[in-house]
Design a protein around this motif. Structure first.
Motif, mmCIF file in Angstrom:
data_model
loop_
_atom_site.group_PDB
_atom_site.id
_atom_site.type_symbol
_atom_site.label_atom_id
_atom_site.label_comp_id
_atom_site.label_asym_id
_atom_site.label_seq_id
_atom_site.Cartn_x
_atom_site.Cartn_y
_atom_site.Cartn_z
ATOM 1 N N VAL A 137 2.568 -3.964 -13.121
ATOM 2 C CA VAL A 137 1.591 -3.471 -12.147
ATOM 3 C C VAL A 137 0.940 -4.633 -11.404
ATOM 4 O O VAL A 137 0.838 -4.632 -10.157
ATOM 5 C CB VAL A 137 0.519 -2.615 -12.850
ATOM 6 C CG1 VAL A 137 -0.553 -2.180 -11.855
ATOM 7 C CG2 VAL A 137 1.157 -1.395 -13.522
ATOM 8 N N ILE A 138 0.516 -5.639 -12.143
ATOM 9 C CA ILE A 138 -0.157 -6.796 -11.533
ATOM 10 C C ILE A 138 0.802 -7.548 -10.615
ATOM 11 O O ILE A 138 0.446 -7.954 -9.494
ATOM 12 C CB ILE A 138 -0.716 -7.725 -12.620
ATOM 13 C CG1 ILE A 138 -1.809 -7.010 -13.412
ATOM 14 C CG2 ILE A 138 -1.273 -9.001 -12.000
ATOM 15 C CD1 ILE A 138 -2.301 -7.786 -14.619
ATOM 16 N N GLY A 139 2.027 -7.739 -11.074
ATOM 17 C CA GLY A 139 3.008 -8.465 -10.264
ATOM 18 C C GLY A 139 3.354 -7.743 -8.977
ATOM 19 O O GLY A 139 3.473 -8.364 -7.914
ATOM 20 N N VAL A 140 3.519 -6.431 -9.057
ATOM 21 C CA VAL A 140 3.838 -5.649 -7.851
ATOM 22 C C VAL A 140 2.658 -5.675 -6.881
ATOM 23 O O VAL A 140 2.852 -5.776 -5.655
ATOM 24 C CB VAL A 140 4.208 -4.205 -8.242
ATOM 25 C CG1 VAL A 140 4.310 -3.323 -7.004
ATOM 26 C CG2 VAL A 140 5.520 -4.182 -9.008
ATOM 27 N N LEU A 141 1.431 -5.585 -7.394
ATOM 28 C CA LEU A 141 0.251 -5.664 -6.522
ATOM 29 C C LEU A 141 0.174 -7.016 -5.821
ATOM 30 O O LEU A 141 -0.204 -7.099 -4.645
ATOM 31 C CB LEU A 141 -1.021 -5.414 -7.335
ATOM 32 C CG LEU A 141 -1.278 -3.971 -7.761
ATOM 33 C CD1 LEU A 141 -2.527 -3.891 -8.644
ATOM 34 C CD2 LEU A 141 -1.444 -3.063 -6.555
ATOM 35 N N SER A 142 0.521 -8.073 -6.529
ATOM 36 C CA SER A 142 0.529 -9.397 -5.908
ATOM 37 C C SER A 142 1.557 -9.472 -4.781
ATOM 38 O O SER A 142 1.268 -9.995 -3.695
ATOM 39 C CB SER A 142 0.840 -10.461 -6.966
ATOM 40 O OG SER A 142 0.913 -11.743 -6.383
ATOM 41 N N ALA A 143 2.752 -8.923 -5.016
ATOM 42 C CA ALA A 143 3.773 -8.909 -3.967
ATOM 43 C C ALA A 143 3.351 -8.028 -2.794
ATOM 44 O O ALA A 143 3.611 -8.354 -1.633
ATOM 45 C CB ALA A 143 5.103 -8.420 -4.547
ATOM 46 N N LEU A 144 2.676 -6.912 -3.096
ATOM 47 C CA LEU A 144 2.169 -6.048 -2.033
ATOM 48 C C LEU A 144 1.149 -6.789 -1.176
ATOM 49 O O LEU A 144 1.154 -6.685 0.060
ATOM 50 C CB LEU A 144 1.526 -4.803 -2.639
ATOM 51 C CG LEU A 144 0.808 -3.860 -1.669
ATOM 52 C CD1 LEU A 144 1.788 -3.278 -0.660
ATOM 53 C CD2 LEU A 144 0.094 -2.744 -2.431
ATOM 54 N N GLY A 145 0.274 -7.551 -1.830
ATOM 55 C CA GLY A 145 -0.699 -8.349 -1.087
ATOM 56 C C GLY A 145 -0.033 -9.365 -0.181
ATOM 57 O O GLY A 145 -0.463 -9.592 0.964
ATOM 58 N N MET A 146 1.031 -9.951 -0.672
ATOM 59 C CA MET A 146 1.784 -10.910 0.139
ATOM 60 C C MET A 146 2.361 -10.244 1.378
ATOM 61 O O MET A 146 2.328 -10.804 2.480
ATOM 62 C CB MET A 146 2.904 -11.504 -0.736
ATOM 63 C CG MET A 146 3.788 -12.491 -0.043
ATOM 64 S SD MET A 146 5.001 -13.137 -1.211
ATOM 65 C CE MET A 146 6.098 -13.958 -0.074
ATOM 66 N N SER A 147 2.872 -9.034 1.211
ATOM 67 C CA SER A 147 3.401 -8.296 2.358
ATOM 68 C C SER A 147 2.289 -7.929 3.339
ATOM 69 O O SER A 147 2.490 -7.982 4.563
ATOM 70 C CB SER A 147 4.112 -7.031 1.870
ATOM 71 O OG SER A 147 4.619 -6.288 2.942
#
Length: 305
Positions: A137-147
Motif C-alpha cells: 500500500v505504501i509503495g503504490v501510494l509513493s508511485a502514485l505521488g510520483m505520477s
C-alpha cells in the motif's frame, strides 16, 4: 497379444500426455513474453532498468528545459524542469512509465517476502505478513505521488502537485524504513546479506536527513520569498540551493534503495500467468442470446436471423 495391446495403449497415452505438457509449456513461454516477462528469469534487472529509466527521465526533461531557457542550469527544483512545453510533456510521459515500473518492483518485492513468510517458520509471522501488505500500500501510494507530480505542474496545479510530492517523498521514505526493518528481521533468520542490510539502513538514514533538510529549507525559502525578503538570485541563493540539492538527493536516495532490490530478485523466477476458460458459460450465453432473439422476433412478427 492382449497384453501387448494394453502396453501399446499405455505407451500411447504416456506419449500423448508428454506432448500435451510440451504444448502447455510452449503456451506458457508465449504468455511470459507478453507479461513483463522477458525478465521472468532475470528479475534482478527490473530494479536496474527502473532506476536508469527514472534517472533518464529526469535528466532528459532537465536538458530540454535548459536548452529552451525555461529554467536555470544550476540545480533547479525537479518540478521546475517540467513547467513549460515541450519538456513537461516528455517528463509526464516518461515519469508515468517509471511510476508503473516502481509499482512492479513493489509487487515483486511483496511476492518475494510472501514466499519467505510462507515457507520460513518465524516468530510473529502473521505480524510480518501484515507488514508486507502494508508495504504494498505504501509503495503504490509513493508511485502514485510520483505520477501526480509529473501530471500536475507546480505553476498550474499547486495543490495536487504538492500532495503528489508529499506522497512520493514521505511514503517513499516510509517504505524504505519498513523494508529495512523486514530486511534486518530476515537477517536474524539467516536470510540475506548483512552488508545489504547495513547499506539499506545507511540509505534510509541519509534519505531521512535529506528529506528533513529539504522540508525545512524549502519552507524557509518560500516564506522569505513571499514576504519579499529576497529571491533565489540574491540573498536567498544559499537557502534555495540547499533546498533544490536536497530534493535531488531525496529522489536519488529512493532510487538507490530501489536498486538494492537487485540482490533479492536474483533468487526469483516469475511463473507465467494461467488463463482458465469456462467454455460452457460462453456456449450458454450464446444460446441465451439466440433464445432472446427468437422471442423478440416472435413478438415483432418477424423471422429470426
Amino acid at each position: 497379444m492382449q497384453k501387448k495391446d494394453t502396453e501399446f495403449r499405455q505407451e500411447h497415452t504416456v506419449n500423448r500426455m508428454r506432448l500435451e505438457e510440451t504444448e502447455v509449456d510452449e503456451i506458457r513461454g508465449i504468455m511470459s513474453i507478453a507479461c513483463l516477462v522477458c525478465l521472468r528469469r532475470r528479475l534482478y534487472l527490473l530494479p536496474l532498468i527502473t532506476t536508469l529509466w527514472i534517472i533518464m527521465s529526469l535528466f532528459v526533461s532537465y536538458g530540454i528545459a535548459v536548452s529552451y531557457g525555461h529554467t536555470e542550469p544550476d540545480f533547479p527544483y525537479i518540478s521546475h524542469t517540467a513547467i513549460e512545453a515541450p519538456e513537461r510533456c516528455v517528463f509526464g510521459q516518461l515519469v508515468n512509465i517509471g511510476a508503473v515500473m516502481l509499482v512492479m518492483n513493489v509487487l515483486v518485492r511483496y511476492l518475494f517476502l510472501k514466499e519467505i513468510f510462507k515457507h520460513k517458520k518465524m516468530h510473529n509471522v502473521h505480524q510480518w505478513q501484515h507488514g508486507n501488505i502494508a508495504g504494498v500500500v505504501i509503495g503504490v501510494l509513493s508511485a502514485l505521488g510520483m505520477s501526480m507530480v509529473a501530471n500536475f505542474q507546480t505553476e498550474v496545479q499547486r495543490a495536487p502537485h504538492y500532495v503528489g510530492a508529499g506522497l512520493a517523498f514521505v511514503m517513499g521514505t516510509s517504505y524504505t524504513w519498513l523494508q529495512t526493518t523486514i530486511t534486518w528481521r530476515l537477517r536474524r533468520e539467516g536470510l540475506g546479506s548483512k552488508f545489504l542490510a547495513i547499506l539499506r539502513f545507511v540509505n534510509c538514514f541519509l534519505l531521512t536527513c535529506f528529506l528533513i533538510i529539504f522540508t525545512i529549507s524549502k519552507t524557509y525559502y518560500k516564506i522569505k520569498e513571499y514576504r519579499g525578503e529576497g529571491s533565489k538570485y540574491d540573498t536567498l541563493r544559499g537557502v534555495y540551493l540547499t533546498s533544490t540539492i536536497s530534493e535531488w538527493l531525496v529522489a536519488g536516495s529512493i532510487l538507490a534503495y530501489t536498486l538494492s532490490f537487485t540482490w533479492d530478485f536474483r533468487s526469483i523466477v516469475l511463473e507465467s500467468p494461467k488463463v482458465k476458460l469456462n467454455l460452457q458459460q460462453l456456449e450458454n450465453g450464446n444460446n441465451n442470446n439466440r433464445l432472446s432473439a427468437e422471442v423478440d422476433s416472435r413478438q415483432r412478427g418477424t423471422t429470426p436471423v
